[in-house]
Design an enzyme around this catalytic site. Structure first.
Site, PDB file in Angstrom:
ATOM      1  N   GLU A 140       4.986 -10.192  -0.286  1.00 23.87           N
ATOM      2  CA  GLU A 140       4.418 -10.815  -1.482  1.00 23.87           C
ATOM      3  C   GLU A 140       5.536 -11.439  -2.303  1.00 23.87           C
ATOM      4  OE1 GLU A 140       1.850  -9.603  -5.491  1.00 23.87           O
ATOM      5  OE2 GLU A 140       2.796  -8.060  -4.263  1.00 23.87           O
ATOM      6  N   GLU A 237      -5.556  -6.539  -9.928  1.00 19.50           N
ATOM      7  CA  GLU A 237      -4.293  -5.897 -10.293  1.00 19.50           C
ATOM      8  C   GLU A 237      -3.909  -6.333 -11.704  1.00 19.50           C
ATOM      9  OE1 GLU A 237      -0.069  -5.100  -7.982  1.00 19.50           O
ATOM     10  OE2 GLU A 237      -0.746  -7.154  -8.250  1.00 19.50           O
TER      11      GLU A 237
END
Length: 268
Positions: A140, A237
């Site tokens: 990521e 998130e």
């Protein structure tokens, strides 16, 4: 795509043991946990089973000094391997299919090619270990504002690492928040990375708040993802400004959007 609640950020007004059930009751089908290493994996497995949630994603552990991973840190290879084994143990015990491999902050004095060599070597080893368990590893890109010095800040940089490593179970984790903080065009980046995207995360920039589905750009990007029908999980998130329950007004519209078919995507 199904919705996963990041239990490290959502429902934090509750004790951790109560968060999975609260997330399931709110309509989530899965969970993410950033660093699930402070309790036995067997206890975490029972929590997930009792709640009916699928644990969709965990991160590799932080470094010994709190570093955001070790995969790109020269000299930390033994620590990286230990961390990877810990993550694999948890993933296997909890039937978690995906581990985000955190790369960390490499020495800025090292040459780019030397950092890349360390990172790729570590990832090839880790991917081989994970493949035997049927586990996918992800990278990521973390934006340079919130995570300065991280090994890669752009999805294209992470994609280049994935390509060089050449492992079938090493994929991209795309995060709307980090892409927005880098001022990237979501549609352009999604199309560039389409073949590699395995897991997607969402929070509203710049303050990592709940998603705003009145944002036409966000809706279009999500519709593009839905039309591909190739990504299983959308992880929420974000940091609720108050209680998590009070922040979930986006969920009905999100569920309706995610249920649409490829034929529903607006044409240019």
């Amino acid at each position: 795509m199904k919705l996963a609640a990041n239990l490290s950020l959502l429902f934090t007004e509750l004790p951790f043991e109560e968060r999975p059930a609260a997330a399931r009751q709110a309509g989530f089908e899965g969970a993410e946990i950033l660093f699930p290493y402070d309790r036995p994996a067997s206890a975490l497995r029972r929590l997930m089973a009792d709640s009916g949630l699928q644990l969709a994603l965990i991160n590799t552990p932080l470094g010994p000094l709190g570093e955001p991973g070790l995969a790109a840190v020269d000299g930390a290879q033994p620590g990286f391997r230990d961390a990877m084994e810990r993550a694999l143990d948890v993933a296997c015990e909890t039937s978690c299919p995906t581990i985000h491999v955190m790369a960390g902050r490499p020495d800025p004095l090292l040459r780019t090619e030397d950092v890349r060599r360390v990172l790729v070597d570590n990832l090839r080893w880790a991917s081989s270990r994970a493949l035997g368990y049927g586990i996918t590893l992800t990278l990521e890109a973390l934006n340079r504002i919130d995570m300065p010095g991280y090994a890669y800040h752009l999805p294209s940089e992470a994609l280049n690492v994935i390509t060089q490593a050449g492992a079938s179970n090493l994929r991209l984790q795309f995060d709307f928040f980090h892409a927005a903080r880098e001022r990237l065009d979501w549609l352009v980046v999604l199309d560039e990375c389409r073949a590699a995207i395995h897991h997607v995360q969402l929070a509203q920039a710049p303050h990592r708040t709940q998603p705003d589905l009145a944002d036409a750009g966000l809706r279009q990007a999500l519709q593009r993802l839905v039309s591909w029908n190739s990504v299983s999980w959308l992880g929420l998130e974000y940091r609720p400004p108050g209680s998590t329950a009070a922040s979930l007004d986006w969920m009905p519209a999100m569920q309706a959007l995610l249920s649409r078919t490829a034929d529903d995507e607006p044409r240019p």
